[in-house]
Design an enzyme around this catalytic site. Structure first.
Site, PDB file in Angstrom:
ATOM      1  N   ASP A 140      -3.370   1.746   7.108  1.00  8.03           N
ATOM      2  CA  ASP A 140      -2.067   1.050   5.704  1.00  8.03           C
ATOM      3  C   ASP A 140      -2.508  -0.321   5.504  1.00  8.03           C
ATOM      4  O   ASP A 140      -2.478  -1.224   4.753  1.00  8.03           O
ATOM      5  CB  ASP A 140      -1.787   1.851   5.630  1.00  8.03           C
ATOM      6  CG  ASP A 140      -1.772   3.647   5.839  1.00  8.03           C
ATOM      7  OD1 ASP A 140      -2.552   4.208   4.439  1.00  8.03           O
ATOM      8  OD2 ASP A 140      -0.756   4.060   6.011  1.00  8.03           O
ATOM      9  N   GLU A 163      -1.510  -1.250  -6.358  1.00  9.08           N
ATOM     10  CA  GLU A 163      -2.993  -0.176  -6.592  1.00  9.08           C
ATOM     11  C   GLU A 163      -2.298   0.325  -8.144  1.00  9.08           C
ATOM     12  O   GLU A 163      -1.339   0.581  -8.139  1.00  9.08           O
ATOM     13  CB  GLU A 163      -3.358   0.227  -5.344  1.00  9.08           C
ATOM     14  CG  GLU A 163      -4.588   0.381  -6.234  1.00  9.08           C
ATOM     15  CD  GLU A 163      -4.945   1.683  -4.670  1.00  9.08           C
ATOM     16  OE1 GLU A 163      -6.294   2.083  -4.794  1.00  9.08           O
ATOM     17  OE2 GLU A 163      -4.603   1.410  -3.839  1.00  9.08           O
ATOM     18  N   ASP A 205       0.448  -0.892   0.502  1.00  7.51           N
ATOM     19  CA  ASP A 205      -0.086  -0.126  -0.035  1.00  7.51           C
ATOM     20  C   ASP A 205       1.043   1.077   0.393  1.00  7.51           C
ATOM     21  O   ASP A 205       2.056   1.468   0.754  1.00  7.51           O
ATOM     22  CB  ASP A 205      -1.404  -0.225   1.141  1.00  7.51           C
ATOM     23  CG  ASP A 205      -2.056   1.152   1.365  1.00  7.51           C
ATOM     24  OD1 ASP A 205      -2.602   1.308   0.324  1.00  7.51           O
ATOM     25  OD2 ASP A 205      -1.753   2.172   2.490  1.00  7.51           O
TER      26      ASP A 205
END
Length: 468
Positions: free
Chosen positions: A424, A333, A249
């Site tokens: 997170d 991501e 992340d």
């Protein structure tokens, strides 16, 4: 009554008329070599099977004579690039004629033999042709979409660089130290003083090399070689044959958060060197424009930014190498960094400007770039989860999607199961689970004997999308 008049599209000039326009109006000579053979599009050089292309970058220290010759080379490459851009743009705007790489090369021959631009003969012709090839690649990327129209290079804005193919340099390998040697560039008589921080693959001739000079005045030599990179052994979970995956992340409070809770702190290099940069900027504005003292002050600022860039790249390089060595599947991501860096306007523009600066300082693009090519080298898989996947809002324990969270909220409690989550870490766990789901979905669909691809993007697997 509606106006049905359609705008007529410009007619492209082809055939003998196009040849006449190129010869008479644009000054491009006709084909002389192999004029009886029909022209065919040029093919890019393919790498050897089973090898990977890898760039080795070294610091070099040219002598005064070599630096003067490189200065001419940098200027000539920039001039040829801009002149070729003006030729191709003007040919279409004024005459509706397409000019390609071959025509610009014939125009380059005319420029080199002209009295006004005879100084181009002091530079190797192969280097200038590579500059025109870079221009042709810029047009190719523009026509494919996604990038802007090529722009002229400015002397103090664009990076000074020159690319040499195999016919533009001489490589003599050192017998005592295999992988190192003497590099002599075209139009130069003595080898460059290169600091070999590591050795190239033994008995390997570089495919091409580039000499660059940054704003701090440092010279670098980049050599492209083709080598066989050994794949890393597969990483499995302890006590099983299931590939080990990790979710990443990306953020600003912590640069990277892993699904096991490990965090890479944001170094905030721009903030760390803010006082030294501000002092150097004040010194620069006190100097007279065009003076030597102003150039010294500008060089000092460039050195500071070069130091920041070197520290950032080294940190990311060590971190990404460790991740690739320890894990088989890496999940990130799909971030739209360009959208996140939209200009700051209106109310709250100062806060948005600070946010943009932090995103730039984080180097997310460089991190993703390194992960991509290292996964390709070492036989790992990078899974890119769709950007609309609710990794932050979804509970990693019961998979219930919660309410939208403000950026200031670092911890939250699931209203369904009562689990307390670090913002997170929860996002990293969700990314890992979703990435492994996509990995097994793709792996199950492959025929026997086929390897899982290096990159799996959820945006390219429409049936695999998880509706947010």
């Amino acid at each position: 009554m509606e106006d049905t008049t359609e705008t007529e599209k410009p007619t492209r000039v082809t055939g003998s008329e196009a040849k006449r326009v190129k010869r008479e109006a644009l000054g491009i000579a006709d084909r002389r070599k192999h004029h009886t053979r029909p022209a065919s599009p040029m093919k890019s050089r393919a790498k050897e099977p089973g090898t990977q292309q890898r760039v080795y970058r070294f610091r070099c220290y040219p002598t005064e004579a070599q630096a003067a010759q490189l200065e001419k080379t940098f200027g000539a490459c920039r001039w040829v690039y801009n002149e070729g851009l003006a030729l191709r743009s003007g040919a279409w705007e004024r005459h509706r004629v397409n000019v390609g790489f071959a025509e610009t090369c014939r125009a380059l021959t005319g420029w080199r033999h002209s009295e006004e631009t005879s100084w181009l003969q002091e530079v190797s012709s192969t280097v200038l042709q590579q500059s025109l090839r870079h221009l042709d690649q810029a047009f190719t990327r523009f026509f494919k979409g996604g990038v802007k129209y090529p722009r002229p290079k400015r002397k103090h804005r664009a990076q000074d660089s020159a690319t040499y193919v195999r016919t533009g340099f001489r490589w003599v390998e050192d017998v005592e130290r295999p992988g190192t040697g003497a590099v002599t560039l075209a139009k130069q008589t003595t080898p460059l003083d290169v600091r070999w921080s590591r050795a190239l693959p033994a008995q390997t001739l570089p495919v091409r090399l580039s000499v660059t000079r940054d704003r701090a005045g440092r010279y670098f030599l980049s050599l492209l070689v083709e080598e066989v990179i050994a794949l890393l052994p597969s990483a499995f979970l302890p006590g099983s044959r299931e590939p080990k995956g990790v979710g990443l992340d990306l953020g600003l409070a912590s640069l990277v958060t892993l699904d096991d809770g490990t965090k890479l702190e944001h170094p905030r290099l721009l903030r760390r060197y803010a006082e030294r940069l501000a002092k150097a900027q004040r010194e620069l504005h006190r100097k007279v424009r065009g003076s030597k003292n102003r150039e010294k002050a500008r060089r000092q600022i460039a050195r500071l930014y070069a130091l920041i860039g070197d520290v950032r790249r080294d940190m990311l390089d060590q971190f990404t190498t460790r991740l690739v060595r320890e894990n088989q599947v890496l999940v990130v991501e799909d971030l739209s960094i360009v959208t996140l860096l939209r200009p700051a306007r209106g109310k709250g523009r100062r806060r948005k400007a600070k946010l943009n600066q932090s995103i730039i300082d984080a180097g997310w693009g460089e991190l993703l770039r390194q992960l991509r090519y290292k996964c390709e080298w070492y036989g790992r898989t990078l899974v890119v989860v769709d950007r609309f996947f609710p990794s932050t809002r979804r509970c990693s324990a019961c998979h219930v999607k919660g309410p939208k969270l403000d950026l200031s909220v670092r911890e939250w409690t699931c209203g369904e199961c009562g689990a307390v989550h670090d913002r997170d870490v929860n996002a990293a766990v969700n990314l890992r689970d979703e990435g492994m789901r996509l990995y097994w979905l793709v792996a199950a669909a492959l025929p026997p004997g086929r390897q899982v691809p290096t990159v799996i993007k959820a945006s390219e697997l429409e049936e695999c999308r998880l509706v947010a």
